[in-house]
Design an enzyme around this catalytic site. Structure first.
Site, short mmCIF file in Angstrom:
data_model
loop_
_atom_site.label_atom_id
_atom_site.label_comp_id
_atom_site.label_asym_id
_atom_site.label_seq_id
_atom_site.Cartn_x
_atom_site.Cartn_y
_atom_site.Cartn_z
N LYS A 13 0.83 -1.21 0.00
CA LYS A 13 0.00 0.00 0.00
C LYS A 13 0.86 1.26 0.00
O LYS A 13 0.64 2.18 -0.79
CB LYS A 13 -0.91 0.04 1.25
CG LYS A 13 -1.85 -1.14 1.37
CD LYS A 13 -2.70 -1.05 2.62
CE LYS A 13 -1.90 -1.12 3.92
NZ LYS A 13 -1.22 -2.42 4.16
N ARG A 88 -9.03 1.15 8.96
CA ARG A 88 -8.61 -0.22 9.22
C ARG A 88 -9.70 -1.01 9.93
O ARG A 88 -9.51 -2.20 10.20
CB ARG A 88 -7.36 -0.20 10.10
CG ARG A 88 -6.08 -0.49 9.34
CD ARG A 88 -5.05 -0.74 10.40
NE ARG A 88 -3.83 -1.35 9.94
CZ ARG A 88 -2.81 -0.70 9.42
NH1 ARG A 88 -2.87 0.58 9.18
NH2 ARG A 88 -1.71 -1.35 9.10
N ARG A 127 11.56 -6.07 4.56
CA ARG A 127 11.29 -4.62 4.51
C ARG A 127 12.29 -3.87 5.38
O ARG A 127 12.60 -4.29 6.47
CB ARG A 127 9.86 -4.33 4.99
CG ARG A 127 9.60 -2.83 5.16
CD ARG A 127 8.15 -2.46 5.05
NE ARG A 127 7.35 -2.89 6.18
CZ ARG A 127 6.05 -2.64 6.30
NH1 ARG A 127 5.40 -1.99 5.34
NH2 ARG A 127 5.37 -3.08 7.34
N ARG A 160 11.68 -2.75 11.19
CA ARG A 160 10.73 -2.36 12.24
C ARG A 160 10.47 -3.51 13.20
O ARG A 160 10.34 -4.65 12.77
CB ARG A 160 9.40 -1.93 11.59
CG ARG A 160 9.36 -0.48 11.17
CD ARG A 160 8.21 -0.14 10.26
NE ARG A 160 6.91 -0.67 10.67
CZ ARG A 160 5.81 -0.55 9.92
NH1 ARG A 160 5.85 0.07 8.74
NH2 ARG A 160 4.67 -1.05 10.34
N ARG A 171 -0.45 -9.56 13.26
CA ARG A 171 -1.00 -8.46 12.46
C ARG A 171 -1.89 -9.01 11.34
O ARG A 171 -2.89 -8.40 10.97
CB ARG A 171 0.13 -7.60 11.90
CG ARG A 171 0.81 -6.78 12.99
CD ARG A 171 2.10 -6.19 12.52
NE ARG A 171 1.91 -5.17 11.51
CZ ARG A 171 2.87 -4.70 10.73
NH1 ARG A 171 4.10 -5.18 10.83
NH2 ARG A 171 2.63 -3.78 9.85
#
Ligand code: ADP
Ligand code: ADP
Ligand code: ZN
Length: 213
Positions: A13, A88, A127, A160, A171
């Site tokens: 996204k 969300r 990531r 992260r 998640r």
């Protein structure tokens, strides 16, 4: 053009939102980035949000909705925006619909970037995020020119905490329970557009451009 990006954590996204910003000259509003900036600056909001984010849980709706509605009232949003990471939950989506309707306004597109769960852990563990500008890269799919250093600003890149596999699993569960229902919600509003997020970034973007025109 008022756009919402939908999709699992790590679906791309943010990556696609940045490309939309470039091409269509509208701001990207990422609630995750806003929370991380608050955490970095040690604000009260940041302190509250951090406890949820560290666990891979959602920050409560009441801490999110006003923040976004205020942000959308800023001048730079006059010609549209791309929302990334908000809404969300169904209550967030309903609050957004209501806030827009109060001004005789509505969203134009909800773009769902579809990526199956099995690809997600890979995406997340690779990531890397810039601590300075929030830019994101991937060690394999979108590497920086110099390892560990942001191409855009020279900032340091990190993995992260919430991108570690243990947290990513949670998640994903939260995504399926609380966020995925938004696909039906926006389909019901007639603005849902689905794109295959497993393609190369440029091909995903080409599909989005077909939708946006
Ligand atoms: P990703 O890009 O991987 O989906 P984000 O940066 O959007 O992750 O979000 C990171 C975390 O910030 C989420 O796991 C959640 O704790 C919090 N968060 C961000 N946006 C929202 C929101 N709209 N509602 C509740 N929590 C949010
Ligand atoms: P989201 O905002 O949905 O959480 P990101 O845009 O941060 O997702 O992308 C998650 C990770 O996957 C990043 O490391 C990013 O560089 C990488 N990525 C994004 N799109 C693609 C793609 N189409 N193919 C491979 N990797 C991708
Ligand atoms: Zn940077």
């Amino acid at each position: 053009m008022k756009i919402v990006m939908l999709g699992a954590p790590g679906a791309g996204k943010g990556t696609q939102a940045k490309m939309i910003v470039e091409k269509y000259q509208i701001p990207q509003i990422s609630t995750g980035d806003i929370f991380r900036a608050n955490i970095k600056n040690g604000t009260e909001l940041g302190k509250k949000a951090k406890t949820y984010m560290d666990q891979g849980a959602l920050v409560p709706d009441e801490l999110v909705v006003d923040l976004v509605v205020d942000r959308l009232a800023k001048d730079d949003c006059a010609n549209g925006y791309v929302l990334d990471g908000f809404p969300r939950t169904i209550p967030q989506a309903e609050a957004l619909t209501a806030a827009l309707a109060a001004q005789g306004d509505k969203l134009d597109y909800a773009i769902d970037v579809e990526v199956p769960d099995e690809n997600i852990v890979n995406r997340m563990s690779g990531r890397r995020a810039c601590v300075n500008c929030g830019g994101t890269y991937h060690i394999v799919y979108n590497p920086t020119k110099v390892e560990g250093i942001c191409d855009a600003c020279g900032g340091k890149l990190i993995l992260r905490d919430d991108d570690k596999p243990e947290t990513v699993q949670h998640r994903l569960t939260v995504y399926h329970e609380q966020t995925q229902p938004l696909i039906d919600y926006y389909n019901g509003q007639g603005i849902l557009k689905e794109v295959d997020g497993t393609q190369d970034m440029a091909d995903v973007f080409a599909d989005i451009v077909k939708v946006l025109g």
